[in-house]
Write a protein that holds these residues in place. Structure first.
Motif: not given
Ligand code: ZN
Length: 686
Positions: A608-612
């Protein structure tokens, strides 16, 4: 000549019972097929069981039964479940059939004759105890890059790296527990790159694929040479032996799509139809419905096979997303691996058809089955808005039937008739959600009319009998239009309603003309409200008893024997690491972060591509191997702990700038750590 359609749903694997994820696909296809028929088109709808491969062989060995017996039992069970959900095929076949063997031979001969088959040695892990080569899924070991134990032979769920099964450290066969050895054997390959220009054109043909699917194929596969496709497996293998390569079998994915043709051939045998009218005729449009996980088999390999052997190409391949349950992937250990047979035991299959249709758009997004929403939506829409129209009026005209002429209704019937084109267009595009919204808006208007004219009051005034008959004639005609529009989704309601209204509701065009002067049958219940207690009972039937095998075993449809390494508990599975100093520890900068976006990547099985957000406008992109345990949407907004000073790592999909920390062995058992409430993004974890 009228469009003639050959429609297929993907073949369910013969290794397990059908779950609601299968039903999402087959209901979707069946709604489309029923819609086309209602519009007067000729449609043949085929499916069958996908039977071959290692998983069936392994299961047969385990159960001490023959593969043939197992797949025959499963085929019957699958057909029973489909029937319960009103999914009806013209023929339901099996890839383990003489018809399929014959068609496989035909396609194979064409590939050989075109010089597209080549032979190469393949080195693969071999289980000396089970006496078989091991597919990646049947090997586990430590990740060669990060050392995480219990990883499958293709990719690490912890660090996301991909590798060959032979690179795993301390590999173990999940079939026998033996240490596998490397052995080589000749395999046959199809040189699919010879057809790359053809395939580019194939995927770019307007109307054939959804644009996101076309882009995915163009950018991830067709922009560089296509690797040869490995289509054979050495014995032992449950499948068809390749006629000109004794001891070698066609790989399950070679014969599976040919199963569509085999089902057609068996149907032709039964009905006297000509096979070539359906697979070698430009007058037939071939339409496949598939899940996103098998896209490249159906849009690259399959058209290449058809083209090489002179068959008609699919004119449309419709790809859909997965079914999630209450926001998460279906999981046995969480009791959300919902079986179709169990649903049909507890609840009304038509209501699931409606619920899924109301959420199915034309894109490739996943669809969430939220059972609370299911109850609310079905009760509000189908019972409260649709069936209510008939139940509030039919009994008043039981004696008289409908008025002889259609009364003045302020344009309601005409408006609803005109909406038919919009609704049909939405069905055609597989945007069933839009179709359902439009129909429900019509139902709202019809209910407003009922509330305004109050037939129950008219019924108390004998001198207004003619008015009452007219009002009921209007409402029942509006109801009839709505039921016709819903008939692809709710065939059972259409049948019951046609009995009530004394006329079949078998054609879309019937919605354009009101019924008048017809008798009305006795009103009986058309649909029950969903009882939340039955939903609870349905869910309770799936809760695994604590400590049971189901609680540990995972993912269905695939034979994934559960690891036995957990016997000594997590500490035994992953012993404590060597001692470190406080200075060693403080080199690792752990920070609180908030997930501001979580993106599903159709091309990544596990990531999953997460933006944190680390606060103060600082964000990080992290690719986390947690897709098996978390739905992206469920992550947005929550706090996590991230290794913030990890060297960035270039991956196929982009650069990962950190690592989200989590516990657990992997698959469904991944548990993301989060700080107690009050912690703020950017705070360091000491
Ligand atoms: Zn790793």
């Amino acid at each position: 000549m009228a469009r003639r359609l050959l429609v297929t749903s993907a073949l369910p694997y013969a290794n397990g019972p059908l779950h609601l994820g299968h039903m999402l696909e087959h209901i979707q296809t069946n709604v489309w097929v029923r819609f086309q028929r209602l519009r007067g088109r000729r449609v043949a709808y085929f499916c069958g069981d996908d039977t071959h491969g290692t998983a069936t062989m392994v299961r047969a060995r385990k159960e001490g039964a023959s593969e043939e017996v197992l797949i025959a039992e499963m085929n019957l069970a699958h057909q029973r479940d489909f029937k319960a959900f009103d999914v009806e095929f013209d023929h339901y076949g099996s890839t383990h059939s003489p018809a399929n063997r014959a068609r496989c031979g035909e396609v194979w001969a064409a590939l050989r004759q075109k010089g597209m088959v080549t032979e190469r040695e393949v080195t693969q892990l071999f289980d000396p105890v089970a006496g078989t080569f091991l597919a990646d899924r049947f090997v586990k070991g430590k990740c060669p890059r990060c050392g995480t134990p219990d990883q499958y032979g293709d990719a690490c769920e912890s660090c996301g790296s991909t590798y060959a099964a032979g690179d795993l450290k301390d590999p173990v066969s999940t079939l026998s527990g033996a240490r596998p050895e490397l052995r080589s054997a000749p395999h046959l390959f199809v040189q699919i790159d010879q057809l790359r220009d053809f395939l580019k054109e194939f995927v770019a043909t307007p109307g054939r694929l959804q644009s996101e699917v076309e882009n995915y194929l163009t950018n991830f596969f067709l922009s560089e040479p296509l690797r040869d496709w490995d289509v054979s497996r050495p014995a032992p293998y449950f499948g068809f032996e390749i006629p000109d390569a004794p001891g070698h079998y066609w790989y399950v994915w070679f014969d599976a799509p040919i199963g569509y043709m085999a089902a057609t051939a068996e149907w032709c045998e039964k009905t006297g139809e000509a096979f070539d009218d359906w697979w070698r005729s430009p007058d037939t449009e071939i339409v496949h419905f598939i899940g996103k996980d098998i896209t490249y088999f159906h849009t690259l390999f399959w058209p290449a096979m058809l083209k090489s052997s002179g068959f008609e190409l699919p004119s449309r391949v419709h790809v859909h997303g997965f079914l999630t349950v209450n926001g998460g992937k279906m999981s046995k250990s969480r009791g959300t691996f919902l079986l179709a047979s169990s649903y049909a035991e507890h609840l009304d299959p038509q209501q699931l058809r409606y619920y899924l249709a109301s959420k199915l758009g034309s894109g490739v997004h996943d669809l969430d089955l939220d059972l609370g929403e299911f109850v609310a939506k079905v009760n509000a829409d189908l019972v409260g808005k649709v069936v209510n129209l008939a139940s509030r009026t039919a009994r008043f005209v039981e004696a008289t039937g409908l008025s002889e002429a259609y009364p003045e209704d302020g344009g309601l019937f005409r408006q609803a008739a005109m909406a038919g084109d919009d609704i049909a267009e939405a069905y055609e595009a597989c945007d069933f959600a839009r179709a359902m919204r439009t129909v429900m808006a019509l139902a709202d208007r019809a209910n407003e009319y009922v509330d305004r004219v109050e037939p129950w009051k008219l019924a108390k005034a004998p001198e207004r009998a003619a008015e009452l008959r007219d009002v009921c004639t209007v409402v029942l005609n509006l109801y009839r239009q709505i039921v016709i529009y819903l008939a692809p989704v709710l065939p059972g309601l259409a049948t019951k309603s046609s009995e009530l209204l004394g006329a079949p509701l078998g054609a879309w065009s019937e919605a354009a003309t009101p019924a008048v002067g017809t008798p009305i049958g006795r009103f009986s219940h058309l649909m029950q409200r969903v009882d939340p207690k039955k939903v609870e009972a349905f869910l309770a039937a799936h809760a695994p008893p604590a400590g049971s095998e189901e609680a540990a075993a995972e993912t269905a449809g695939t034979a994934t024997p559960s690891s036995t390494e957990d016997d000594g508990g997590p500490l035994a599975a992953e012993p404590l690491a060597a001692e470190c100093t406080i200075d060693d520890f403080s080199k690792v900068d752990l920070r609180v972060a908030r997930v501001v976006a979580a993106e599903e990547l159709p091309e990544a099985k596990k990531l999953i591509k997460l933006t944190l957000s680390l606060g103060g406008g600082v964000t990080r992109t992290v690719f986390a191997g947690i897709k098996s345990a978390y739905a992206p949407a469920s992550l947005v907004g929550r706090l996590v702990v991230v290794v913030a000073n990890l060297a960035p790592r270039k991956m196929k999909l982009g650069t990962s700038e950190g690592m989200v920390i989590a516990a657990g062995p992997g698959e469904k058992e991944i548990f993301i750590l989060s700080p107690d409430s009050g912690a703020k993004p950017g705070q360091r974890v000491h």
